[in-house]
Motif scaffolding. Structure first.
Motif, PDB file in Angstrom:
ATOM      1  N   TYR A   1      19.049 -33.090  10.771  1.00  0.00           N
ATOM      2  CA  TYR A   1      20.082 -32.083  10.994  1.00  0.00           C
ATOM      3  C   TYR A   1      21.486 -32.630  10.737  1.00  0.00           C
TER       4      TYR A   1
ATOM      5  N   LEU B   1      24.555 -30.860   8.610  1.00  0.00           N
ATOM      6  CA  LEU B   1      25.913 -30.684   9.127  1.00  0.00           C
ATOM      7  C   LEU B   1      26.948 -31.289   8.194  1.00  0.00           C
TER       8      LEU B   1
ATOM      9  N   TRP C   1      18.209 -21.598  16.940  1.00  0.00           N
ATOM     10  CA  TRP C   1      18.273 -22.896  17.620  1.00  0.00           C
ATOM     11  C   TRP C   1      19.601 -23.597  17.324  1.00  0.00           C
ATOM     12  N   ASP C   2      20.024 -23.545  16.078  1.00  0.00           N
ATOM     13  CA  ASP C   2      21.217 -24.281  15.658  1.00  0.00           C
ATOM     14  C   ASP C   2      22.473 -23.417  15.632  1.00  0.00           C
ATOM     15  N   LYS C   3      22.405 -22.253  16.294  1.00  0.00           N
ATOM     16  CA  LYS C   3      23.594 -21.375  16.291  1.00  0.00           C
ATOM     17  C   LYS C   3      24.704 -22.033  17.100  1.00  0.00           C
ATOM     18  N   ASP C   4      25.858 -22.159  16.476  1.00  0.00           N
ATOM     19  CA  ASP C   4      26.968 -22.811  17.166  1.00  0.00           C
ATOM     20  C   ASP C   4      27.477 -21.914  18.288  1.00  0.00           C
TER      21      ASP C   4
ATOM     22  N   VAL D   1      25.154 -20.454  11.726  1.00  0.00           N
ATOM     23  CA  VAL D   1      23.783 -20.975  11.684  1.00  0.00           C
ATOM     24  C   VAL D   1      23.615 -21.642  10.326  1.00  0.00           C
TER      25      VAL D   1
ATOM     26  N   GLU E   1      15.172 -23.627  12.065  1.00  0.00           N
ATOM     27  CA  GLU E   1      14.284 -24.698  12.484  1.00  0.00           C
ATOM     28  C   GLU E   1      12.836 -24.287  12.260  1.00  0.00           C
TER      29      GLU E   1
ATOM     30  N   LYS F   1      14.262 -28.688   8.925  1.00  0.00           N
ATOM     31  CA  LYS F   1      15.386 -27.774   8.916  1.00  0.00           C
ATOM     32  C   LYS F   1      15.462 -27.142   7.534  1.00  0.00           C
TER      33      LYS F   1
ATOM     34  N   ASN G   1      16.541 -28.396  24.465  1.00  0.00           N
ATOM     35  CA  ASN G   1      17.606 -28.146  23.498  1.00  0.00           C
ATOM     36  C   ASN G   1      18.936 -28.045  24.226  1.00  0.00           C
TER      37      ASN G   1
ATOM     38  N   ASN H   1      22.400 -27.238  23.447  1.00  0.00           N
ATOM     39  CA  ASN H   1      23.192 -26.716  22.332  1.00  0.00           C
ATOM     40  C   ASN H   1      24.661 -26.597  22.735  1.00  0.00           C
TER      41      ASN H   1
END
Lengths: 573, 313
Positions: free
Chosen positions: A140, A144, A180-183, A189, A193, A388, A500, A502
């Motif tokens: 990940y 990023l 899952w990776d939503k800021d 996003v 995942e 990812k 998780n 986040n």
């Protein structure tokens, strides 16, 4: 005279080259500028246009199909297996291509990327603007880094917009993995995942036939495990005969954090707070966790008592020297992925042992590393945290790409990709369970459970959880189902599921992933081989180096973010 | 003279070009090669001073902080870079000290051999390692020197000794690294010297023999001075390379146990730049490396001219 002419010519050639250089300079400028301006609107287009395009989308697809054929490229891992199938062109790629064309009028081309250098290769492809439309990576931080350079499409609006067109994707991944990776702040996003259908991670394997020869029972505690290693070492002549000098009681690789994971986890405080684990959690090999040093100290002791493979640090990623030793029967015990000895059919470790050493030679799973509470604690995978999936900004077909992911997540597709065709790659047992059999040619699956194609799904699923549970022991061609089942159970016993946390982007993590994981391996390796007297200083120096190379900045930022989101609380809500 | 030359050259330039244009046409290809692969990429040196992005054109990238010097400052604050700089210098210096004289000595010895056929055989065998890639040499090294199952250590163990950590202890590793470097290069490097020795006037040897000089006298007073210009030119070129050096040799030989002494600038740039995507930082490092390299080259050239030798230009 001639000399003069020559020098004049050389001078003019020089002048020319400078001019040419200047013009090529300018040429490159004018060339690359439109390219950039082209790319920039493309990026803004996908972002700005997305909400506006909503009414259009309805007309874009009829019965899930595009009016005109769209083309997308998809990354596929190339594992370079001996005698494997062509990753870009085999029975499974044909199935996907045919299905996508029929159902969505999308033409799929696969683009292979070497598995063990995937991050480097994707870097190069992205920099060259040639990345596949659908990219896959395990890292990940890498996604990023690309995102911060403006190289990745923000999926947050696209996935909502096309939700109705991608029911299978949402059904399989669920809100949890999709978002899952939503800021939490910006709502971006960058990646979806993939989901782990199996969460087993690492178990310890020992040679059952060696235990039998020495009249020993399978170890159940760390001490018994150590005694067993000592017995292996001291009885090398009995166990290996003329090859006694090749005896390796416990084997590991340069990646000690993985290959001794169960030992390291058993030293961890069972009551560790979420906060502490998270703050030190950037490294998935736990190098900065408090108790890791004690675990490595034990390994260091074993190393200095000749209980471990002396050359482990000399061989890098993807090297087969250790596997060859294990297959030749020189190794007594090791830790690895829970199914490691069953993988690859005929070429599986246990199959090789039977051929090379004898009928009764085999590795069996054991559970013996207890923590301070007497539990055999070991980490599981979270259901996310696998591959990812992201779209680089060069992707001009986000909808077609999402439809691809939807197609890949359909239960029938997953079943076909994992099980293949009856009689070719599997048989159906009386119980209904699916037994995987050795395949040939185009039907060979280059990766276990064909995970390279089922990029949204890692592990046995067959499109049906009941069938998967029934079949898990039969998932390995030519392997003893009871052993597989035992390894499955042990790998889950007292398992710890990661949580998780986040809190959005940790800026300090971008771009340092590779440097830090290389450093972490060095810390582990150097500490394991240090003399017992030097162990403390080697470990401390290594950790200091790790922290100064960016590890401390990550810890600090994680601490700050934790405080920002969870205040004084030590545990997640 | 100059007047005459001026008028005559005008006439003869056309004639000259007419006569020899094919040669210059042939020269065009290597020139284009240099332009495309050596000069055009220099455009991208500017990303050392800019904040790099994968997707943006280099011309539009914003200037980095600190008036563009951000990445240079960052590099010099970075421990890994400092180690890499130190290791590059140490390993290249050791290469120079031990590796530079080796081909000269070998050429001198070879020159003294009387049996031509034997000389040729020895020479050919000595060249061979030059054609092996470093990856292959490292696999050979592993087979020979690994502590557990390397041939050398197995022999040592059989003789009752303890294994020598050729590849997994820092000091030993440096020895192995330098040793394999010499082994790979001394045969090939001696070609230039042998050619140079062949150019020495044989009458000098005859005269020296008449004066009663023996082998060593002849070597010392005729052969060595005869090849001195060659030695100086090659020395200047190696000095220019003191901060450079290849990528594949250290990369192939590195392992996790010796990274502190084995990580050089080339591998650092690869790891941090290409793998870690920090292109600006590593371009800055590369630029620094080149500038220092040019400085060394100029210095060496200047000193050699001062000492009355021919420089390289």
């Amino acid at each position: 005279m001639k000399k003069k002419v020559l020098s004049m010519f050389l001078a003019s050639a020089m002048a020319l080259s400078i001019v040419a250089c200047g013009s090529s300079n300018g040429g490159a400028a004018t060339e690359s500028q439109p390219a950039a301006t082209e790319a920039a609107p493309a990026a803004t287009e996908t972002q700005a246009e997305a909400p506006a395009a909503e009414p259009e989308t309805a007309s874009e697809l009829t019965d899930g199909k595009f009016a005109d054929t769209r083309k997308i490229t998809v990354e596929i891992y190339d594992r370079g297996n001996d005698g494997g199938s062509d990753p870009e062109n085999n029975m499974y790629t044909e199935y996907i291509k045919k299905g996508m064309l029929e159902e969505h009028n999308v033409e799929v081309t696969f683009k292979k990327v070497p598995r063990w250098t995937e991050v480097d290769d994707i870097n190069n492809l992205l920099a060259a603007g040639e990345a596949p439309d659908i990219c896959v990576t395990y890292s990940y931080p890498t996604v990023l880094t690309y995102a911060q350079m403006g190289g990745v499409i923000d999926l947050s609006e696209l996935i909502e917009q096309y939700k109705a067109d991608t029911p299978n994707l949402w059904a399989w991944l669920g809100d949890q993995n999709m978002l899952w990776d939503k800021d939490p702040k910006t709502g971006t996003v960058w990646a979806l995942e993939g989901r782990r259908a199996e969460q087993q991670r690492i178990v310890t394997f020992v040679r059952q036939d060696w235990l039998d020869k020495l009249n020993m029972k399978a170890p159940t505690t760390t001490q018994e495990f150590e005694d067993m290693l000592i017995a292996f070492r001291d009885n090398a002549d009995t166990l290996l005969g003329k090859d006694a000098s090749k005896m390796v009681p416990f084997s590991t690789s340069y990646d000690v954090g993985w290959r001794a994971s169960n030992i390291i986890t058993s030293f961890m405080d069972p009551n560790i707070t979420d906060k502490e684990y998270y703050i030190n959690g950037f490294d998935d090999r736990a190098v900065t966790q408090a108790a890791t040093k004690d675990a490595v100290k034990l390994l260091n002791k074993w190393y200095n008592e000749d209980l471990m493979w002396k050359d482990f640090a000399l061989y890098g990623s993807g090297d087969t020297t250790e596997d060859d030793m294990i297959k030749a029967g020189y190794v007594g015990a090791f830790q690895h992925n829970w199914d490691y000895v069953f993988r690859n059919g005929e070429d599986a470790i246990n199959s090789n042992l039977q051929r090379n050493v004898g009928e009764d030679a085999k590795f069996v799973p054991v559970d013996c590393f207890q923590n301070s509470e007497g539990k055999y604690a070991k980490w599981l995978y979270s259901s996310a945290g696998d591959r990812k999936l992201f779209f680089p900004t060069t992707n001009t077909e986000p909808l077609a790409s999402l439809l691809y992911l939807d197609f890949i997540s359909k239960p029938e597709t997953i079943k076909y990709l994992q099980a293949g065709e009856e009689g070719v790659t599997h048989e159906v047992l009386d119980s209904g369970a699916i037994q995987i059999i050795a395949a040939e040619g185009d039907a060979i699956q280059n990766s276990g459970k064909n995970i390279d194609y089922t990029i949204t799904c890692n592990g046995t699923y067959f499109g049906d959880q009941k069938l998967a549970d029934l079949s898990i022991a039969y998932g390995y061609a030519g392997q003893d189902p009871e052993l597989v089942s035992a390894a499955d159970k042990i790998s889950k016993a007292d398992g710890l599921e990661p949580k998780n946390v986040n809190v959005g982007v940790i800026e300090a993590e971008a771009g340092v992933g590779d440097t830090l994981s290389a450093k972490r391996d060095q810390v582990y390796d150097q500490a394991v081989v240090a003399s017992e007297a030097d162990f403390d200083s080697v470990w401390e120096a290594g950790i200091a180096d790790y922290l100064s190379a960016g590890g401390q900045a990550i810890i600090d930022e994680r601490t700050a973010k934790w405080a920002e989101y969870f205040g004084d609380s030590d545990m997640l809500p | 003279m100059s007047k005459q030359a001026g008028t005559r050259s005008k006439v003869s330039f056309g004639v000259y070009m007419k006569k020899y244009w094919q040669l210059y046409a042939m020269l065009a290809l290597p020139l284009i090669y240099l332009l495309v692969f050596k000069y055009a990429p220099m455009i991208y040196v500017q990303i050392a001073f800019k904040k790099y992005s994968l997707v943006e054109s280099v011309w539009k990238l914003p200037i980095a902080a600190n008036h563009g010097w951000e990445y240079f400052i960052k590099a010099f604050q970075n421990n890994d870079f400092k180690y890499a700089l130190r290791n590059t210098l140490t390993l290249n210096l050791l290469d120079l000290i031990f590796g530079f004289p080796a081909p000269i000595i070998f050429a001198l010895i070879l020159n003294e051999l009387c049996f031509q056929r034997y000389k040729k055989v020895v020479q050919t065998i000595a060249y061979m390692p030059h054609f092996l890639s470093w990856v292959i040499i490292y696999s050979l090294a592993l087979q020979l020197l690994a502590p557990n199952d390397g041939l050398v250590n197995m022999v040592i163990a059989k003789l009752g000794g303890t294994a020598i950590p050729f590849l997994n202890d820092e000091a030993h590793w440096i020895g192995s690294y330098i040793g394999f470097g010499i082994w790979q290069n001394f045969g090939w490097g001696s070609i230039v010297y042998l050619a140079s020795i062949a150019g020495i006037n044989p009458e000098l040897y005859e005269a020296a023999a008449v004066d009663g000089a023996g082998r060593f006298r002849k070597m010392w007073h005729i052969t060595l001075p005869g090849i001195k210009p060659t030695i100086v030119v090659l020395l200047i070129m190696s000095l220019g390379n003191i901060l450079g050096g290849g990528f594949d040799r250290p990369f192939a030989f590195q392992n996790n146990l010796v990274m502190k002494v084995a990580d050089v600038i080339a591998t650092y740039v690869y790891r941090v730049g290409i793998k870690g995507l920090q292109f600006s930082l590593t371009t800055a490092v590369g630029l620094f490396q080149s500038v220092v390299g040019v400085f060394f080259l100029l210095m060496a050239n200047f000193i050699s001219r001062r000492l009355g030798e021919r420089g390289i230009w």
